[in-house]
Design a protein around this motif. Sequence first.
Motif, PDB file in Angstrom:
ATOM      1  N   GLY A 238       0.785  -1.395   0.037  1.00  4.40           N
ATOM      2  CA  GLY A 238       0.003   0.063   0.025  1.00  4.40           C
ATOM      3  C   GLY A 238       0.610   1.081  -0.185  1.00  4.40           C
ATOM      4  N   GLU A 239       0.944   2.023  -1.109  1.00  4.53           N
ATOM      5  CA  GLU A 239       1.682   3.296  -1.247  1.00  4.53           C
ATOM      6  C   GLU A 239       0.857   4.093  -0.208  1.00  4.53           C
ATOM      7  OE1 GLU A 239       4.217   4.149  -2.649  1.00  4.53           O
ATOM      8  OE2 GLU A 239       4.567   2.192  -3.541  1.00  4.53           O
ATOM      9  N   GLU A 240      -0.357   4.049  -0.086  1.00  4.69           N
ATOM     10  CA  GLU A 240      -0.956   4.971   0.829  1.00  4.69           C
ATOM     11  C   GLU A 240      -0.360   4.981   2.374  1.00  4.69           C
ATOM     12  OE1 GLU A 240      -3.655   1.315   1.129  1.00  4.69           O
ATOM     13  OE2 GLU A 240      -2.380   2.440  -0.229  1.00  4.69           O
ATOM     14  N   HIS A 241       0.027   3.861   2.666  1.00  6.16           N
ATOM     15  CA  HIS A 241       0.505   3.852   4.045  1.00  6.16           C
ATOM     16  C   HIS A 241       2.004   4.532   4.138  1.00  6.16           C
ATOM     17  CE1 HIS A 241      -2.743   1.057   4.965  1.00  6.16           C
ATOM     18  NE2 HIS A 241      -2.273   0.144   4.474  1.00  6.16           N
ATOM     19  N   ARG A 242       2.806   4.138   2.979  1.00  9.75           N
ATOM     20  CA  ARG A 242       4.035   4.883   2.840  1.00  9.75           C
ATOM     21  C   ARG A 242       4.044   6.327   2.975  1.00  9.75           C
ATOM     22  NH1 ARG A 242       8.150   1.615   0.173  1.00  9.75           N
ATOM     23  NH2 ARG A 242       6.294   0.527  -0.864  1.00  9.75           N
ATOM     24  N   ALA A 243       2.720   7.031   2.100  1.00  7.62           N
ATOM     25  CA  ALA A 243       2.690   8.178   2.240  1.00  7.62           C
ATOM     26  C   ALA A 243       2.306   8.851   3.665  1.00  7.62           C
ATOM     27  CB  ALA A 243       1.570   8.710   0.919  1.00  7.62           C
TER      28      ALA A 243
END
Length: 270
Positions: A82-87
């Motif tokens: 999940g890129e959203e978690h990284r962001a």
Amino acid sequence: MTQDDGGTEHLTVRRHGATLILTLNRPEARNALSLAMLVGLHDGWLAADADDSVRSVVLTGAGGCFCSGMDLKSLAGDGMTGEEHRARLKADPDLHWKAMLRHHRPRKPVIAAVEGPCVAGGTEILQGTDIRVAAESAVFGLFEVRRGLFPIGGSTVRLPRQIPRTHALEMLLTGRPYTAAEAASIGLVGHVVPDGTALDAALAIAERINACGPLAVEAVKASVYETAGMTETEGLAAELARGRPVFDTADAKEGARAFAEKRPPVYRRA
């Protein structure tokens, strides 16, 4: 009644009456802390505080395990979904400390329901909870020194304030595992129950809390923590400042009225 109420792929959020249940849900990795789990925890704590219908929170783990600590491989990016978690972590570099209750204290009471391993980062999160229930086969410990690491989740500060210093130092400096019975004997947990029943026992405690005046409960919790580092004189003055306004609430009047009328009180957070 229990209902699903959001979360992430590694953290489930459910409502059970007035209790919010946060479940570390990565049993294939013994619920090691992933970024998805930390984001879910962070959001769960904030959601509980923002919702006045939530009166308590229970933190537990799926698959007969509480938490085996930090998954360094996952947090480094390998296997992190999940890129959203990284962001989210990039936007708030303090997010993981808030999730682990190092830099955030929920205003609602938090009860830990521990089955199986609760070690390293698991024991560190545990120290941010208010009431702790452990199954008989639960295992605790701060293993960091055995790996040449430092328990930077708050344990060198919190643990000696929560249990006798000699026991805190032994746990911190030896990195050995502790049984649930040992954890209870030194005061790290308050209850030891049969395996498979920790969540039920924690929910029973939560129900007792939920039946009390929410404004009073939150004020009492706040007073305990904010006076911890004060002198007795300072603490007593702070207690008066925190406690006096509770007596002027409609809930306080309702509590007295319900007692006189021999009926359960109906608190409205007012």
